[in-house]
Scaffold this motif. Structure first.
Motif, mmCIF file in Angstrom:
data_model
loop_
_atom_site.group_PDB
_atom_site.id
_atom_site.type_symbol
_atom_site.label_atom_id
_atom_site.label_comp_id
_atom_site.label_asym_id
_atom_site.label_seq_id
_atom_site.Cartn_x
_atom_site.Cartn_y
_atom_site.Cartn_z
ATOM 1 N N PHE A 111 0.843 -1.194 0.000
ATOM 2 C CA PHE A 111 0.000 0.000 0.000
ATOM 3 C C PHE A 111 0.882 1.249 0.000
ATOM 4 O O PHE A 111 1.891 1.331 0.681
ATOM 5 N N GLY A 112 0.439 2.230 -0.825
ATOM 6 C CA GLY A 112 1.200 3.465 -0.939
ATOM 7 C C GLY A 112 2.014 3.558 -2.202
ATOM 8 O O GLY A 112 2.667 4.567 -2.454
ATOM 9 N N THR A 113 1.954 2.499 -3.043
ATOM 10 C CA THR A 113 2.725 2.515 -4.297
ATOM 11 C C THR A 113 1.837 2.754 -5.500
ATOM 12 O O THR A 113 2.333 2.876 -6.616
ATOM 13 N N GLY A 114 0.522 2.808 -5.328
ATOM 14 C CA GLY A 114 -0.383 2.973 -6.453
ATOM 15 C C GLY A 114 -1.521 3.902 -6.111
ATOM 16 O O GLY A 114 -1.403 4.756 -5.232
ATOM 17 N N TYR A 115 -2.650 3.723 -6.814
ATOM 18 C CA TYR A 115 -3.821 4.568 -6.617
ATOM 19 C C TYR A 115 -5.002 3.650 -6.331
ATOM 20 O O TYR A 115 -5.627 3.116 -7.234
ATOM 21 N N SER A 116 -5.267 3.446 -5.058
ATOM 22 C CA SER A 116 -6.270 2.463 -4.680
ATOM 23 C C SER A 116 -7.667 2.904 -5.054
ATOM 24 O O SER A 116 -7.988 4.097 -5.054
ATOM 25 N N ASN A 117 -8.483 1.944 -5.354
ATOM 26 C CA ASN A 117 -9.896 2.154 -5.555
ATOM 27 C C ASN A 117 -10.538 2.143 -4.168
ATOM 28 O O ASN A 117 -10.829 1.086 -3.603
ATOM 29 N N LEU A 118 -10.732 3.328 -3.591
ATOM 30 C CA LEU A 118 -11.185 3.416 -2.199
ATOM 31 C C LEU A 118 -12.586 2.842 -2.031
ATOM 32 O O LEU A 118 -12.932 2.342 -0.966
ATOM 33 N N GLU A 119 -13.408 2.906 -3.086
ATOM 34 C CA GLU A 119 -14.746 2.342 -2.984
ATOM 35 C C GLU A 119 -14.676 0.832 -2.773
ATOM 36 O O GLU A 119 -15.340 0.270 -1.903
ATOM 37 N N THR A 120 -13.807 0.159 -3.579
ATOM 38 C CA THR A 120 -13.630 -1.284 -3.419
ATOM 39 C C THR A 120 -13.016 -1.589 -2.068
ATOM 40 O O THR A 120 -13.381 -2.548 -1.384
ATOM 41 N N LEU A 121 -12.073 -0.751 -1.616
ATOM 42 C CA LEU A 121 -11.410 -0.945 -0.331
ATOM 43 C C LEU A 121 -12.403 -0.917 0.819
ATOM 44 O O LEU A 121 -12.301 -1.657 1.791
ATOM 45 N N SER A 122 -13.419 -0.068 0.692
ATOM 46 C CA SER A 122 -14.415 0.045 1.767
ATOM 47 C C SER A 122 -15.421 -1.093 1.740
ATOM 48 O O SER A 122 -16.067 -1.365 2.744
ATOM 49 N N ARG A 123 -15.551 -1.776 0.581
ATOM 50 C CA ARG A 123 -16.563 -2.817 0.462
ATOM 51 C C ARG A 123 -16.068 -4.199 0.861
ATOM 52 O O ARG A 123 -16.871 -5.073 1.146
ATOM 53 N N ILE A 124 -14.753 -4.433 0.820
ATOM 54 C CA ILE A 124 -14.257 -5.753 1.190
ATOM 55 C C ILE A 124 -13.775 -5.728 2.638
ATOM 56 O O ILE A 124 -13.478 -4.670 3.196
ATOM 57 N N GLU A 125 -13.704 -6.898 3.255
ATOM 58 C CA GLU A 125 -13.313 -7.016 4.656
ATOM 59 C C GLU A 125 -11.797 -6.980 4.759
ATOM 60 O O GLU A 125 -11.111 -7.979 4.545
ATOM 61 N N VAL A 126 -11.233 -5.803 5.111
ATOM 62 C CA VAL A 126 -9.785 -5.634 5.178
ATOM 63 C C VAL A 126 -9.336 -5.804 6.619
ATOM 64 O O VAL A 126 -9.774 -5.057 7.500
ATOM 65 N N ALA A 127 -8.463 -6.782 6.866
ATOM 66 C CA ALA A 127 -7.943 -7.003 8.219
ATOM 67 C C ALA A 127 -6.841 -6.004 8.528
ATOM 68 O O ALA A 127 -6.798 -5.440 9.616
ATOM 69 N N HIS A 128 -5.951 -5.800 7.567
ATOM 70 C CA HIS A 128 -4.905 -4.803 7.781
ATOM 71 C C HIS A 128 -4.364 -4.306 6.453
ATOM 72 O O HIS A 128 -4.468 -4.976 5.432
ATOM 73 N N ILE A 129 -3.820 -3.124 6.494
ATOM 74 C CA ILE A 129 -3.150 -2.510 5.347
ATOM 75 C C ILE A 129 -1.656 -2.550 5.620
ATOM 76 O O ILE A 129 -1.198 -2.167 6.699
ATOM 77 N N LYS A 130 -0.891 -3.003 4.623
ATOM 78 C CA LYS A 130 0.553 -3.136 4.796
ATOM 79 C C LYS A 130 1.255 -1.959 4.129
ATOM 80 O O LYS A 130 1.095 -1.724 2.922
ATOM 81 N N ILE A 131 2.012 -1.222 4.911
ATOM 82 C CA ILE A 131 2.771 -0.076 4.388
ATOM 83 C C ILE A 131 3.976 -0.621 3.623
ATOM 84 O O ILE A 131 4.766 -1.399 4.163
ATOM 85 N N ASP A 132 4.115 -0.214 2.382
ATOM 86 C CA ASP A 132 5.152 -0.778 1.512
ATOM 87 C C ASP A 132 6.545 -0.428 2.020
ATOM 88 O O ASP A 132 6.777 0.648 2.588
ATOM 89 N N ARG A 133 7.479 -1.375 1.786
ATOM 90 C CA ARG A 133 8.847 -1.200 2.263
ATOM 91 C C ARG A 133 9.531 0.010 1.652
ATOM 92 O O ARG A 133 10.442 0.586 2.256
ATOM 93 N N SER A 134 9.111 0.426 0.430
ATOM 94 C CA SER A 134 9.741 1.594 -0.194
ATOM 95 C C SER A 134 9.479 2.858 0.615
ATOM 96 O O SER A 134 10.309 3.776 0.620
ATOM 97 N N LEU A 135 8.339 2.943 1.292
ATOM 98 C CA LEU A 135 8.062 4.075 2.188
ATOM 99 C C LEU A 135 8.815 3.920 3.495
ATOM 100 O O LEU A 135 9.373 4.885 4.036
ATOM 101 N N VAL A 136 8.828 2.685 4.023
ATOM 102 C CA VAL A 136 9.479 2.431 5.311
ATOM 103 C C VAL A 136 10.961 2.791 5.251
ATOM 104 O O VAL A 136 11.517 3.370 6.188
ATOM 105 N N GLU A 137 11.620 2.472 4.129
ATOM 106 C CA GLU A 137 13.056 2.702 4.017
ATOM 107 C C GLU A 137 13.420 4.185 4.053
ATOM 108 O O GLU A 137 14.555 4.544 4.376
ATOM 109 N N ARG A 138 12.443 5.060 3.743
ATOM 110 C CA ARG A 138 12.756 6.495 3.617
ATOM 111 C C ARG A 138 12.094 7.362 4.698
ATOM 112 O O ARG A 138 12.181 8.586 4.629
ATOM 113 N N ILE A 139 11.453 6.754 5.672
ATOM 114 C CA ILE A 139 10.680 7.585 6.620
ATOM 115 C C ILE A 139 11.575 8.483 7.472
ATOM 116 O O ILE A 139 11.122 9.522 7.974
#
Length: 821
Positions: A707-735
């Motif tokens: 998550f954080g590397t693209g452009y999510s379809n937030l409508e679909t994201l809200s409709r499915i049962e999401v347990a967790h969102i994983k922050i991509d390593r490319s963001l973690v490496e630069r925080i």
């Protein structure tokens, strides 16, 4: 050719009894140890012979093959003794039972060799190419063999100075057959004193320079008679161009004038039927065949013909190369000279190639063959692409293969060009505009590469096969051509930029065209993966990568059966109390004998080949088995997550299948997390949307990976049962170094809270990064800072140690994730 007709299946000769039939395929088995041949009934029908004719005797066959073609048989048979060559094919003329000749196609296949690789038994498969030959064609000899030849053949290997000859020479000329072999001096001693030096000189010249010969000499017969004979010889070459042996024939001679000799030679090469140039090196004359005169636009019989006269009918560009080449042929005819392609005043491209060089009593004669490569002797659409006018691939393949097979002259390069977004052009502006673009590319290529071989291989792909230049690297030439093609403007779409991707490879010794095309395609794939609109040059690293990909394609389908797959488990640890909340299951592949292959290499290949469905189901089943195993060990995990690719989501039966396995193991579907990438949410394919909904309805939950590397379809994201969102390593490496990356991570955490799901940071390797993620509110961490991916046994041991480490900080840890129940 006069007297010939095309053979169609079902054609038969009007005949009775054993007269030949042209639709028979005759199979014969040759035993060289015993000197016999086993014929099938089809061979009897093909030739009209009967069992009473001693057909099982090898000598019976050799006595009925046209002598000119018998030499060809020995050449082809010699190829079978080369390592790795088990089959060859050729054509020859055979005298049938009624005395008439017919032309047969023959394929030789090795059936048995001795311990040293020599052929002991082989099989022939033969069928008739023609009906019975006309008188003109019956005994027209191959080049270098006079028309009255009826004797036998001889073979000289200069490197060891040994000569072998056929049985016919022993019988007809009294040459001692006890050993059937001697050195060159011993061979020429069979001739009279005046002939010996001429023959030996001609043989040595053929072995050194490749110049064939036909000489009228006298054989010293054992009783003292002098018999007029004609001896012919020609060089035989290895695939690398080296002369390995001299093959020749010996025949009774008749009195012939120099004019008759030259006329017979012309008949042998088909001078009157083909476009050819004849060079008389002694008289200094050039003569054109009728078809050659037509190709150059000359009036038949127009004299004199000189290199300058011929050059007057060529374009100025072709003259600069054509005149020196023709002059060189007149001064010293070189059979190994590189063929040239010239353009005449009509714009036709003519290919000039050395064909034969013979020293006869009529003089030193050389023949050059002319091919009109733009229409292949008046060819129609079967040879040319009707849209671009370039060669079809089959024609291109034949001509390029022939050029590579000569192993002479400058190196060559193959350029493959692919039109980017041709479908977009067709979709936006119509197929007519796309066709205009392809025609424009074909016209530009002919201008950019005037002497190259070219074809349109597929709807949007072109091949250009050209000679490398000493003054300009092939890469620069290809880049300049690509820039020129990018300048093309479409009439109906002037704002649309034409774009092509290209791959380039230069030839290497003994390379086949198929290998060159594969290498160029590999370079093209790299260019397209990098965004297109560019040229990539093939190198060894690409070859290794392509070979590795081919290996994966071949090995992946059997990976499960060979037990080459495993799952690795990387823990997910709570930022609040350090408990293990679960783990991500990572698929690993270790092919036998090759070592581990990274998922980033084999997963894309599996998705493209379709093997991802079997691999994915295996991984899901193993993850469920792992949940059961940890529970049996007394450790209860909240959940395990497994990556599911977008290709797998096209399988509508996958959710029900997975739910059935969970039920059979006594597990809740909510204990298995389906990890999908952020890009999957952008898919609008009905089958994918249905599969996601089916997973949700059956109680499975989702994790959004990268998550954080693209452009999510937030409508679909809200409709499915999401347990967790994983922050991509490319963001973690630069925080810690990039404020924008830190701000993006904070936004992901805030979005997750809004959707009431947890956040997991993946790829965390430093303690300081883990502390910062904890500060911004991240719920869990996955990465080397806690543990690398490990096998199930090692993972269970790690869990037990982790449980002991966190037991004092959470009194209820034994009843929650990571604790013993």
């Amino acid at each position: 050719m006069r007297g010939r007709r095309a053979v169609r299946m079902g054609d038969r000769l009007s005949s009775t009894g054993n007269e030949p039939r042209i639709d028979d395929l005759a199979v014969s088995h040759w035993d060289l140890v015993r000197g016999i041949v086993h014929r099938d009934p089809a061979w009897l029908r093909l030739t009209g012979h009967g069992e009473q004719d001693a057909i099982d005797d090898v000598e019976f066959w050799t006595a009925r093959v046209a002598v000119a073609d018998l030499a060809r048989f020995f050449v082809e048979f010699g190829r079978l003794n080369a390592p790795g060559c088990d089959s060859t094919q050729f054509g020859y003329r055979f005298r049938c039972a009624d005395g008439r000749y017919r032309r047969l196609a023959c394929r030789l296949t090795v059936e048995r060799r001795d311990a040293h690789g020599a052929v002991l038994q082989f099989r022939t498969e033969e069928f008739a190419i023609d009906d019975f030959l006309s008188p003109d064609d019956e005994l027209r000899p191959a080049p270098l063999v006079p028309i009255e030849a009826r004797a036998g053949v001889w073979l000289w290997q200069p490197t060891i100075d040994r000569i072998w000859w056929s049985e016919e020479l022993s019988q007809r000329f009294g040459i001692d057959a006890s050993g059937s072999t001697c050195d060159a001096l011993g061979f020429v001693e069979r001739f009279d004193g005046d002939s010996r030096e001429r023959i030996l000189t001609a043989m040595q010249r053929t072995a050194q320079e490749g110049i064939g010969f036909v000489l009228a000499v006298q054989l010293a017969e054992q009783h003292g008679f002098r018999i007029p004979v004609r001896i012919a010889g020609d060089a035989q070459r290895e695939p690398d161009g080296r002369i390995s042996q001299v093959l020749g024939s010996l025949a009774f001679a008749v009195a012939r004038s120099a004019e008759d000799e030259l006329a017979g030679l012309r008949r042998a090469v088909g001078f009157d039927r083909r476009a050819m140039i004849e060079f008389d090196l002694v008289a200094g004359r050039i003569r054109l065949s009728p078809q050659a005169g037509h190709s150059f636009g000359l009036v038949e019989g127009e004299e004199p013909v000189t290199p300058e006269r011929l050059a007057g009918f060529l374009t100025a560009t072709s003259r600069r190369e054509g005149v020196p080449w023709l002059d060189g042929m007149m001064q010293r005819f070189d059979l190994d000279a590189t063929p040239i392609v010239v353009s005449d005043f009509r714009g036709r491209r003519l290919r000039l190639a050395p064909h034969m060089h013979v020293e006869t009593d009529a003089g030193r004669i050389g023949f050059v063959r002319i091919e009109d490569i733009d229409d292949l002797e008046g060819g129609t659409e079967r040879y040319l692409d009707p849209l671009t006018g370039l060669h079809r691939f089959a024609v291109f393949e034949r001509l390029a293969d022939a050029a590579l097979g000569r192993n002479q002259g400058p190196r060559r390069a193959l350029l493959i060009l692919n039109v980017d977004r041709l479908r977009v052009v067709n979709g936006l502006f119509g197929d007519g505009e796309g066709d205009r673009l392809l025609r424009s590319i074909g016209q530009r290529l002919r201008t950019l590469f005037p002497t190259a071989l070219m074809c349109r291989r597929s709807s949007d792909t072109f091949l250009v096969f050209f000679e490398c230049r000493s003054d300009l690297p092939s890469e620069r030439l290809a880049e300049a051509a690509l820039a020129d093609l990018h300048a093309i403007k479409l009439p109906a779409a002037r704002l649309f930029n034409v774009s092509l991707s290209a791959g380039l490879v230069e030839s290497w010794p003994e390379v086949a065209l198929e290998e060159l095309v594969r290498a160029a395609e590999t370079a093209l794939q790299h260019a397209r993966r990098e965004g297109g609109h560019r040229l990539r040059v093939y190198d060894m690293a690409m070859g290794i990568e392509a070979a590795r990909e081919r290996m994966m394609r071949g090995r992946l389908p059997g990976a499960i059966a060979r037990d080459e797959l495993t799952l690795a488990f990387q823990p997910v640890v709570s930022c609040v109390d350090g408990r293990c909340l679960g783990a991500e299951c990572l698929l690993r592949w270790t092919p036998t004998g090759l070592g581990p292959v990274p998922p980033g290499e084999f997963i894309p290949v599996a998705e493209e080949s379709g093997d991802i469905h079997a691999l994915g189901r295996w991984a899901l089943a193993e993850a469920i088995a792992a949940l059961t195993a940890t529970r049996a060990a007394g450790i209860r995990l909240e959940r395990l997550s497994v990556n599911v690719s977008v290709k797998q989501l096209a399988d509508r039966e996958l959710p029900a299948w997975l739910a059935g396995i969970c039920a059979a193991r006594g597990l809740s579907t909510s204990e298995l997390v389906i990890e999908i990438t952020e890009s999957t949410l952008l898919q609008d394919a009905p089958e994918i949307i249905e599969t996601l909904a089916a997973f949700r309805d059956l109680g499975f939950v989702f994790a959004i990976d990268d998550f954080g590397t693209g452009y999510s379809n937030l409508e679909t994201l809200s409709r499915i049962e999401v347990a967790h969102i994983k922050i991509d390593r490319s963001l973690v490496e630069r925080i810690r170094t990039d404020p924008r990356s830190l701000g993006m991570a904070k936004m992901v955490v805030a979005l997750a809270r809004t959707l009431d799901c947890a956040t997991v940071a993946e790829g965390v390797e430093k303690v300081s990064d883990a502390a910062l993620l904890r500060e911004i509110g991240c719920d869990a961490i996955q990465g080397f800072v806690y543990a690398k991916p490990m096998t199930l046994d090692v993972f269970v041991q790690w869990l037990e140690r982790r449980m002991l480490a966190t037991a004092g900080s959470a009194s209820d840890s034994r009843s929650t994730a990571g604790a013993r129940p």
